[in-house]
Design a protein around this motif. Structure first.
Motif, PDB file in Angstrom:
ATOM      1  N   THR A 143       0.822  -1.219   0.000  1.00 27.90           N
ATOM      2  CA  THR A 143       0.000   0.000   0.000  1.00 27.90           C
ATOM      3  C   THR A 143       0.853   1.265   0.000  1.00 27.90           C
ATOM      4  N   ARG A 145       2.617   6.135  -2.690  1.00 31.30           N
ATOM      5  CA  ARG A 145       3.734   6.985  -3.146  1.00 31.30           C
ATOM      6  C   ARG A 145       3.714   7.188  -4.652  1.00 31.30           C
ATOM      7  N   ASP A 174       1.169   9.772   9.238  1.00 32.91           N
ATOM      8  CA  ASP A 174      -0.097   9.251   9.762  1.00 32.91           C
ATOM      9  C   ASP A 174      -0.669   8.218   8.806  1.00 32.91           C
ATOM     10  N   GLY A 206       2.156  -4.071   4.240  1.00 30.38           N
ATOM     11  CA  GLY A 206       1.696  -2.769   4.750  1.00 30.38           C
ATOM     12  C   GLY A 206       0.193  -2.648   4.899  1.00 30.38           C
ATOM     13  N   GLN A 250      -8.798  -2.317   9.443  1.00 33.32           N
ATOM     14  CA  GLN A 250      -8.374  -2.858   8.143  1.00 33.32           C
ATOM     15  C   GLN A 250      -8.358  -4.379   8.165  1.00 33.32           C
ATOM     16  N   ARG A 256       5.735   7.178  12.852  1.00 36.34           N
ATOM     17  CA  ARG A 256       5.375   5.925  12.174  1.00 36.34           C
ATOM     18  C   ARG A 256       5.636   4.718  13.070  1.00 36.34           C
TER      19      ARG A 256
HETATM   20  P1  ADP Z   1       6.584   2.352   6.298  1.00 33.09           P
HETATM   21  O1  ADP Z   1       6.135   0.959   6.631  1.00 33.09           O
HETATM   22  O2  ADP Z   1       8.066   2.505   6.291  1.00 33.09           O
HETATM   23  O3  ADP Z   1       5.888   3.417   7.090  1.00 33.09           O
HETATM   24  P2  ADP Z   1       5.044   2.238   3.854  1.00 33.09           P
HETATM   25  O4  ADP Z   1       5.618   2.378   2.507  1.00 33.09           O
HETATM   26  O5  ADP Z   1       4.456   0.905   4.218  1.00 33.09           O
HETATM   27  O6  ADP Z   1       6.224   2.649   4.810  1.00 33.09           O
HETATM   28  O7  ADP Z   1       3.928   3.348   4.101  1.00 33.09           O
HETATM   29  C1  ADP Z   1       4.175   4.714   3.875  1.00 33.09           C
HETATM   30  C2  ADP Z   1       2.957   5.536   4.289  1.00 33.09           C
HETATM   31  O8  ADP Z   1       1.824   5.169   3.472  1.00 33.09           O
HETATM   32  C3  ADP Z   1       2.461   5.322   5.722  1.00 33.09           C
HETATM   33  O9  ADP Z   1       3.183   6.089   6.645  1.00 33.09           O
HETATM   34  C4  ADP Z   1       0.998   5.745   5.601  1.00 33.09           C
HETATM   35  O10 ADP Z   1       0.860   7.145   5.558  1.00 33.09           O
HETATM   36  C5  ADP Z   1       0.614   5.211   4.232  1.00 33.09           C
HETATM   37  N1  ADP Z   1       0.078   3.827   4.328  1.00 33.09           N
HETATM   38  C6  ADP Z   1       0.664   2.687   3.840  1.00 33.09           C
HETATM   39  N2  ADP Z   1      -0.083   1.611   4.114  1.00 33.09           N
HETATM   40  C7  ADP Z   1      -1.171   2.061   4.801  1.00 33.09           C
HETATM   41  C8  ADP Z   1      -2.311   1.429   5.377  1.00 33.09           C
HETATM   42  N3  ADP Z   1      -2.490   0.100   5.329  1.00 33.09           N
HETATM   43  N4  ADP Z   1      -3.219   2.209   5.991  1.00 33.09           N
HETATM   44  C9  ADP Z   1      -3.065   3.540   6.062  1.00 33.09           C
HETATM   45  N5  ADP Z   1      -2.015   4.200   5.561  1.00 33.09           N
HETATM   46  C10 ADP Z   1      -1.071   3.477   4.928  1.00 33.09           C
END
Ligand code: ADP
Length: 207
Positions: free
Chosen positions: A38, A43, A64, A92, A99, A151
């Motif tokens: 995700t 991104r 967040d 993720g 969720q 985070r």
């Molecule tokens: P990390 O695990 O290093 O924080 P990720 O690439 O998994 O990096 O996630 C980056 C950002 O994307 C998170 O900080 C959040 O803002 C958003 N995000 C990713 N997955 C989710 C999810 N399942 N629910 C809500 N926000 C998410």
């Protein structure tokens, strides 16, 4: 796909900096299923300036969580694509109880369930050290001191507890995430094999 041609549905969970993205790609490739991350999807939408990207940019940059409704809808759409029909590796998501409930409901409606949850265990100090290194190497703008702390706090408060639910279901494979990339990969494949989850043919990662 597995040796029997059966499907495989996996989830990889670990704190930021645990290496779950890297390991997730290797596992997904070995099983011939898509890696659905995700964070990567969000991104790339931000980078591409899409409607979704505009909605989530500020949230991601603060570290967040994007609202569950939006995230779960995105994942349902992705898992409904033909390439995920025989399985997937989620990275993720799910990240909190809401969720997890959404994913359960979606999979149940299709008569599916998760086969295994790969938990990468990395101590907090090591995780922070790796994130700082990644900040220098990749320049991700959510890898600053303050946002990393946010985070990790969200991970410990919301994500770590959902592992208890999966543990009660007996599907969690606990993996020591400290070691070389190859060592950790080998541990993951061994733990999956213990559960009867095997890739079709040996790959570079398993040979
Ligand atoms: P990390 O695990 O290093 O924080 P990720 O690439 O998994 O990096 O996630 C980056 C950002 O994307 C998170 O900080 C959040 O803002 C958003 N995000 C990713 N997955 C989710 C999810 N399942 N629910 C809500 N926000 C998410």
């Amino acid at each position: 796909m597995t040796a029997s041609g059966a499907s495989v549905r996996l989830l990889i969970v670990g704190p930021q900096g645990s290496g779950k993205g890297t390991q997730g790609v290797l596992v997904a490739q070995a099983f011939g299923v898509p890696q659905v991350a995700t964070g990567d999807i969000f991104r790339s939408n931000v980078a591409g300036g899409t409607e979704l990207g505009k909605r989530v940019q500020a949230i991601i940059e603060s570290g967040d969580l994007v609202p569950d409704e939006l995230t779960s809808e995105l994942v349902r759409d992705r898992l409904s694509q033909p390439d995920a029909a025989r399985g997937f590796l989620l990275d993720g998501y799910p990240r909190n109880q809401g969720q997890l409930d959404d994913l359960d409901e979606f999979l149940r409606s299709r008569g599916e369930s998760l086969d295994a949850v790969i938990e990468l265990i990395v101590p907090r100090d090591e995780s922070i050290r790796r994130l700082h290194q990644r900040a220098v190497e990749q320049g991700r703008n959510d890898d600053t001191e303050e946002i990393i702390a946010n985070r990790l706090a969200i991970y410990e408060r919301e994500t770590a507890p959902i592992l208890g639910i999966y543990r009660d279901r007996g599907i969690v494979a606990e993996i020591d995430g400290v070691g070389s990339l190859d060592e950790v990969t080998a541990r993951i494949f061994a733990a999956l094999a213990d559960r009867g989850i095997l890739p079709d043919a040996p790959t570079a990662a398993t040979a």
